[in-house]
Design an enzyme around this catalytic site. Structure first.
Site, PDB file in Angstrom:
ATOM      1  NE  ARG A 245     -43.081  22.144 101.044  1.00 49.49           N
ATOM      2  CZ  ARG A 245     -42.541  21.649 102.149  1.00 49.49           C
ATOM      3  NH1 ARG A 245     -41.732  22.411 102.871  1.00 49.49           N
ATOM      4  NH2 ARG A 245     -42.822  20.409 102.539  1.00 49.49           N
ATOM      5  CD  GLU A 270     -36.967  23.308  97.094  1.00 46.04           C
ATOM      6  OE1 GLU A 270     -36.915  22.113  97.458  1.00 46.04           O
ATOM      7  OE2 GLU A 270     -37.337  24.222  97.842  1.00 46.04           O
ATOM      8  CG  HIS A 289     -36.146  21.962 101.013  1.00 46.47           C
ATOM      9  ND1 HIS A 289     -37.206  21.943 100.147  1.00 46.47           N
ATOM     10  CD2 HIS A 289     -36.678  21.782 102.249  1.00 46.47           C
ATOM     11  CE1 HIS A 289     -38.335  21.750 100.819  1.00 46.47           C
ATOM     12  NE2 HIS A 289     -38.032  21.649 102.110  1.00 46.47           N
TER      13      HIS A 289
END
Length: 328
Positions: A245, A270, A289
């Protein structure tokens, strides 16, 4: 009066595969499905999701704070991937009578869960230490090689976290001939040894490792865990990999370019803003991601979502994270 079909929103389907990788026919036959293939700001979501009964989220891509939930009066069900969604205000959902249905990662369909992120982490590691992103860009522009990489064999891999993903990383390290050191707050020497790693203190991990890879859950204990002091402990020739993360790493500290490079799959915000400084650092390899984003994993995630939505349509909701919101 004929009751209108339920309206179901599938959010943040960036790759446009939600309706391909799972069978939505049980939901489609009884409701209207709308797919959103781009990220919505809170203001956009308040407008676009008005009138929807169900919203299907994908991990933490979309936040549901109280200020958004209160602007969606028709909302009755939110499906989440995982046991919890950190950026969802559960209390607000419960107060508004909105059910939250979570996933069950113990189901057989989630067998691929142990492999998706560590495979991406290892690929990102190789891409970072061999400068693949920069060399790829030069090749696309008509150029040729200008950089040298390093071999991983014989280098020390430091694992921050030795849970499911960390253990898989330790297995890969053995194949690459990399000794492994590991640290987390609750890790014991015995548990580390069982996974083929040597437990060290956090300071020693940063000092000894040639590559540090992060595999910790984001919490108040881990937020900002890797900052300027930790990067200063690392060898100038070392690399940092983060597929966990974003907020675990201080992004501003990375911009000082104290270490040889970093491979990042996760970020504080994000999608990563177009003008973010990380996009311009030549020693940082970026991916958007992708850790869990495989067809197998998305298929499992959406199958779980379909099961939850179908159960709700049947009036028998399953895996409810906030049972206080159930009627009566």
């Amino acid at each position: 009066m004929t009751r209108r079909p339920a309206r179901v929103a599938i959010l943040d389907d960036y790759a446009g595969v939600a309706l391909e990788v799972a069978d939505w026919s049980q939901v489609r036959s009884r409701s209207e499905i709308t797919v959103f293939d781009r990220h919505l700001s809170e203001a956009e979501a308040a407008e676009a999701l008005r009138g929807f009964d169900v919203v299907c989220t994908m991990r933490e891509r979309m936040a549901f704070p109280r200020t958004l939930i209160e602007r969606l009066p028709d909302l009755k069900l939110i499906t989440i991937v995982g046991r919890a969604l950190p950026n969802l205000d559960m209390a607000a959902a419960t107060e508004r009578g909105v059910l939250v249905a979570h996933s069950d990662f113990t189901a057989p369909r989630f067998r691929a869960l142990r492999d998706a992120t560590p495979e991406l982490a290892w690929g990102l590691m190789i891409a970072t230490v061999r400068n693949l992103a920069e060399e790829h860009r030069r090749m696309r522009d008509g150029g040729w090689q200008t950089a040298t990489g390093v071999t991983l064999a014989g280098k020390t891999l430091g694992l921050l976290g030795l849970g499911r993903t960390g253990k898989r990383m330790a297995e890969y390290a053995k194949a690459f001939g990399m000794p492994v050191v590991a640290w987390s707050q609750n890790l014991t020497e015995e548990a580390a040894a069982e996974s083929g790693a040597r437990r060290v203190e956090k300071t020693a991990l940063f000092e000894e490792s040639d590559v540090v890879s992060i595999h910790l859950v984001l919490s108040e204990r881990t937020r900002g865990l890797v900052g300027a002091p930790e990067l200063a402990l690392m060898k100038p020739s070392a690399y940092l990999i983060n597929t966990s993360r974003g907020p675990i790493v201080d992004e501003a500290a990375l911009q000082a370019r104290r270490i040889a490079g970093a491979g990042l799959d996760v970020f504080d915000v994000e999608p990563l803003p177009p003008d973010h400084p990380l996009r311009r650092l030549p020693n940082v390899t970026l991916s958007p991601h992708l850790g869990y984003v495989t067809r197998e994993m998305l298929g499992a995630f959406y199958a779980d979502t379909i099961e939850a939505v179908t159960a709700w349509l049947d009036g028998t909701p399953v895996r409810v994270a906030n049972p206080e919101a159930l009627p009566g």
